[in-house]
Structures are given as structure tokens and as C-alpha cells.
Motif scaffolding. Structure first.
Motif, PDB file in Angstrom:
ATOM      1  N   SER A  73     -10.343 -19.249  52.554  1.00  0.00           N
ATOM      2  CA  SER A  73      -9.193 -18.685  51.679  1.00  0.00           C
ATOM      3  C   SER A  73      -9.387 -18.715  50.156  1.00  0.00           C
ATOM      4  CB  SER A  73      -7.961 -19.848  52.092  1.00  0.00           C
ATOM      5  OG  SER A  73      -8.539 -20.948  51.385  1.00  0.00           O
ATOM      6  N   GLN A  74      -9.032 -17.615  49.718  1.00  0.00           N
ATOM      7  CA  GLN A  74      -9.126 -17.221  48.546  1.00  0.00           C
ATOM      8  C   GLN A  74      -7.816 -17.430  47.646  1.00  0.00           C
ATOM      9  OE1 GLN A  74     -12.022 -15.892  47.013  1.00  0.00           O
ATOM     10  NE2 GLN A  74     -12.902 -16.170  48.838  1.00  0.00           N
ATOM     11  N   GLY A  75      -7.925 -17.487  46.253  1.00  0.00           N
ATOM     12  CA  GLY A  75      -6.697 -17.819  45.441  1.00  0.00           C
ATOM     13  C   GLY A  75      -6.601 -18.973  44.798  1.00  0.00           C
ATOM     14  N   ALA A  76      -5.954 -19.954  45.390  1.00  0.00           N
ATOM     15  CA  ALA A  76      -5.605 -21.192  44.548  1.00  0.00           C
ATOM     16  C   ALA A  76      -6.852 -22.140  44.530  1.00  0.00           C
ATOM     17  CB  ALA A  76      -4.418 -21.891  45.552  1.00  0.00           C
ATOM     18  N   ASP A  77      -7.818 -21.895  45.457  1.00  0.00           N
ATOM     19  CA  ASP A  77      -8.940 -22.865  45.524  1.00  0.00           C
ATOM     20  C   ASP A  77     -10.045 -22.130  44.945  1.00  0.00           C
ATOM     21  OD1 ASP A  77      -7.507 -24.558  47.048  1.00  0.00           O
ATOM     22  OD2 ASP A  77      -8.384 -23.920  49.103  1.00  0.00           O
ATOM     23  N   GLU A  78      -9.799 -21.012  44.245  1.00  0.00           N
ATOM     24  CA  GLU A  78     -10.833 -20.412  43.588  1.00  0.00           C
ATOM     25  C   GLU A  78     -11.035 -21.318  42.070  1.00  0.00           C
ATOM     26  OE1 GLU A  78     -12.043 -15.761  41.926  1.00  0.00           O
ATOM     27  OE2 GLU A  78     -10.332 -16.320  43.308  1.00  0.00           O
ATOM     28  N   VAL A  79     -12.135 -21.473  41.643  1.00  0.00           N
ATOM     29  CA  VAL A  79     -12.517 -21.802  40.413  1.00  0.00           C
ATOM     30  C   VAL A  79     -12.965 -20.912  39.489  1.00  0.00           C
ATOM     31  CG1 VAL A  79     -13.682 -23.551  39.209  1.00  0.00           C
ATOM     32  CG2 VAL A  79     -13.027 -24.240  41.276  1.00  0.00           C
ATOM     33  N   THR A  96      -2.002 -26.739  38.517  1.00  0.00           N
ATOM     34  CA  THR A  96      -3.286 -26.466  38.130  1.00  0.00           C
ATOM     35  C   THR A  96      -4.216 -27.457  37.626  1.00  0.00           C
ATOM     36  OG1 THR A  96      -2.529 -24.083  37.429  1.00  0.00           O
ATOM     37  CG2 THR A  96      -4.527 -24.779  36.484  1.00  0.00           C
ATOM     38  N   GLU A  97      -5.632 -27.337  37.725  1.00  0.00           N
ATOM     39  CA  GLU A  97      -6.572 -28.307  37.032  1.00  0.00           C
ATOM     40  C   GLU A  97      -7.517 -27.579  36.386  1.00  0.00           C
ATOM     41  OE1 GLU A  97      -6.424 -31.028  41.290  1.00  0.00           O
ATOM     42  OE2 GLU A  97      -8.212 -29.375  41.207  1.00  0.00           O
ATOM     43  N   PHE A  98      -8.032 -28.272  35.308  1.00  0.00           N
ATOM     44  CA  PHE A  98      -8.840 -28.026  34.244  1.00  0.00           C
ATOM     45  C   PHE A  98      -9.951 -29.127  34.449  1.00  0.00           C
ATOM     46  CE2 PHE A  98      -5.683 -25.901  31.184  1.00  0.00           C
ATOM     47  CZ  PHE A  98      -5.589 -24.855  32.005  1.00  0.00           C
ATOM     48  N   ILE A  99     -11.334 -28.522  34.056  1.00  0.00           N
ATOM     49  CA  ILE A  99     -12.401 -29.224  33.512  1.00  0.00           C
ATOM     50  C   ILE A  99     -12.803 -28.700  32.353  1.00  0.00           C
ATOM     51  CG2 ILE A  99     -14.725 -30.204  34.133  1.00  0.00           C
ATOM     52  CD1 ILE A  99     -13.724 -30.185  37.089  1.00  0.00           C
ATOM     53  N   LEU A 135     -11.648 -34.298  35.424  1.00  0.00           N
ATOM     54  CA  LEU A 135     -10.591 -33.643  36.116  1.00  0.00           C
ATOM     55  C   LEU A 135      -9.245 -33.849  35.501  1.00  0.00           C
ATOM     56  CD1 LEU A 135      -9.791 -31.350  38.423  1.00  0.00           C
ATOM     57  CD2 LEU A 135      -9.767 -33.432  39.767  1.00  0.00           C
ATOM     58  N   LEU A 136      -8.502 -32.647  34.990  1.00  0.00           N
ATOM     59  CA  LEU A 136      -7.338 -32.818  34.261  1.00  0.00           C
ATOM     60  C   LEU A 136      -6.272 -32.109  35.310  1.00  0.00           C
ATOM     61  CD1 LEU A 136      -8.048 -31.901  30.679  1.00  0.00           C
ATOM     62  CD2 LEU A 136      -7.926 -34.274  31.821  1.00  0.00           C
ATOM     63  N   SER A 137      -5.063 -32.520  35.615  1.00  0.00           N
ATOM     64  CA  SER A 137      -4.116 -32.200  36.518  1.00  0.00           C
ATOM     65  C   SER A 137      -2.903 -31.805  35.890  1.00  0.00           C
ATOM     66  CB  SER A 137      -3.876 -32.997  37.671  1.00  0.00           C
ATOM     67  OG  SER A 137      -2.673 -32.590  38.526  1.00  0.00           O
ATOM     68  N   PHE A 138      -2.450 -30.632  35.818  1.00  0.00           N
ATOM     69  CA  PHE A 138      -1.031 -30.260  35.163  1.00  0.00           C
ATOM     70  C   PHE A 138       0.097 -30.107  36.152  1.00  0.00           C
ATOM     71  CE2 PHE A 138      -4.636 -29.162  32.730  1.00  0.00           C
ATOM     72  CZ  PHE A 138      -4.150 -29.332  31.412  1.00  0.00           C
ATOM     73  N   PRO A 139       0.817 -31.368  36.075  1.00  0.00           N
ATOM     74  CA  PRO A 139       1.957 -31.263  37.161  1.00  0.00           C
ATOM     75  C   PRO A 139       3.203 -30.276  37.038  1.00  0.00           C
ATOM     76  CG  PRO A 139       2.083 -33.112  35.874  1.00  0.00           C
ATOM     77  CD  PRO A 139       0.949 -32.532  35.115  1.00  0.00           C
ATOM     78  N   ARG A 140       3.615 -29.870  35.640  1.00  0.00           N
ATOM     79  CA  ARG A 140       4.569 -28.935  35.534  1.00  0.00           C
ATOM     80  C   ARG A 140       3.866 -27.682  34.541  1.00  0.00           C
ATOM     81  NH1 ARG A 140       8.524 -33.687  34.534  1.00  0.00           N
ATOM     82  NH2 ARG A 140       8.984 -34.098  36.591  1.00  0.00           N
ATOM     83  N   ARG A 160      -8.772 -24.082  37.973  1.00  0.00           N
ATOM     84  CA  ARG A 160      -8.495 -23.791  39.596  1.00  0.00           C
ATOM     85  C   ARG A 160      -7.035 -23.824  39.554  1.00  0.00           C
ATOM     86  NH1 ARG A 160     -11.136 -27.161  44.107  1.00  0.00           N
ATOM     87  NH2 ARG A 160     -10.776 -28.537  42.643  1.00  0.00           N
ATOM     88  N   GLY A 161      -6.275 -22.736  39.739  1.00  0.00           N
ATOM     89  CA  GLY A 161      -4.988 -22.486  39.761  1.00  0.00           C
ATOM     90  C   GLY A 161      -4.607 -21.294  38.746  1.00  0.00           C
ATOM     91  N   GLY A 162      -3.238 -21.264  38.635  1.00  0.00           N
ATOM     92  CA  GLY A 162      -2.836 -20.225  37.595  1.00  0.00           C
ATOM     93  C   GLY A 162      -2.730 -20.647  36.339  1.00  0.00           C
ATOM     94  N   TYR A 163      -3.018 -19.831  35.466  1.00  0.00           N
ATOM     95  CA  TYR A 163      -2.865 -19.949  33.776  1.00  0.00           C
ATOM     96  C   TYR A 163      -2.595 -18.925  33.052  1.00  0.00           C
ATOM     97  CZ  TYR A 163      -7.409 -17.746  33.695  1.00  0.00           C
ATOM     98  OH  TYR A 163      -8.463 -16.887  33.518  1.00  0.00           O
TER      99      TYR A 163
END
Length: 166
Positions: A73-79, A96-99, A135-140, A160-163
Motif C-alpha cells: 500500500s502507498q500513502g500513509a505508510d510512505e516515508v 503523523t510521525e517525525f524523525i 520517533l515523534l508522534s503527533f496525536p492531533r 510518515r503521514g500528512g503535513y
């Protein structure tokens, strides 16, 4: 006479045991399944290799058609690697997750709660340093990172995710 009786009884018991054993062996041998039937199917090496490959790739083994392989699958899992210039803010969508890979970053939030540092298991609040390779996770939405004040080079972040960039 007692000796002959014992020998005869021994021969009869031994003969009976051999006969009984051979009859039981015939019944056990005949009770097995026949190779190639639905109870014991024969599969090809290519089928087994395909199923192993799908299991290793996380395919779950549901696809049995070798002409149509399962696509990842492409999209949400794409880094994506994002270069953030000084003065800009990288705002994450919910989930979304940031490193942070290079440069010095600080957390940006418009609310009192912060960002989850999943590597250390703690929350980082507005203005705190975002550690590299964590690994930083952004809950909102409405939370992100920015280049630390005084740094002149770009910040490199794996996302990984939208921004959005402000």
C-alpha cells in the motif's frame, strides 16, 4: 511332559502374536490417506515459494494467483525526507510521525499539551528540543517542529503521514 507343554504353549503364543501383529499392521497401513487427494494435497515448489515470499512480505498468504502479486500500500505508510528552512514550521496532521535526522529542532504547539516522544516514552512540550533519531508522534493537528533559533542550516526530517509547511 511339562517341558513339552511349555514349549508348545510358547510356540502357540509366539505364532499368535506374529499373526495378530501382521493383521494389525495391514489395517494401520491401509487406513492412511492417499497422496494427491483433498486430504493430502500435492503442491509444487513454486507454490510453496510464493506462499513463503508472501508471508515474509506480510501478504498473509491470501493471494493464490501467481499472475497478480499483492502490491504494497502507498500513502500513509510512505516515508518522505523533508528539508525545513530556518523560520519555517513543519505542522503535522493527526497521527503523523517525525524523525529528526539532522539539524536542531524544537517542538511547536499552539496548545498546552505536547508531542509524544515514543523513543523515550515522554511528552515534549512547546519549545523543548526535539532529539535526533527519536520517533515523534503527533496525536492531533496544530503541532509540529521548527528549526531551532540561531541555526542557519536546514533541518532534515523523515515524515510518515500528512503535513504542511508554514
Amino acid at each position: 511332559m511339562k517341558k513339552e507343554y511349555k514349549i508348545t504353549a510358547g510356540v502357540i503364543i509366539l505364532s499368535g502374536s506374529v499373526l495378530l501383529g501382521s493383521l494389525l499392521d495391514l489395517q494401520v497401513t491401509g487406513a492412511g490417506t492417499t497422496p494427491g487427494t483433498a486430504d493430502d494435497p500435492v503442491v509444487t515448489k513454486s507454490y510453496v515459494d510464493q506462499q513463503i515470499q508472501q508471508a515474509l512480505n506480510g501478504g498473509g498468504g491470501g493471494n493464490t494467483n501467481p499472475t497478480k502479486p499483492t502490491q504494497p500500500s502507498q500513502g500513509a505508510d510512505e516515508v518522505k525526507n523533508v528539508a525545513l528552512k530556518p523560520g519555517k514550521i513543519l505542522i503535522a496532521d493527526a497521527g503523523t510521525e517525525f524523525i529528526v535526522r539532522s539539524g536542531n529542532a524544537v517542538i511547536y504547539t499552539e496548545v498546552s499539551s505536547g508531542v509524544a516522544d515514543l523513543t523515550d516514552g515522554k511528552d515534549l512540550l512547546n519549545g523543548e528540543t526535539a532529539p535526533k533519531n527519536h520517533l515523534l508522534s503527533f496525536p492531533r493537528e496544530g503541532r509540529g517542529i521548527q528549526v531551532k533559533e540561531g541555526q542557519t542550516s536546514n533541518l532534515i526530517v523523515m515524515v510518515r503521514g500528512g503535513y504542511t509547511i508554514k
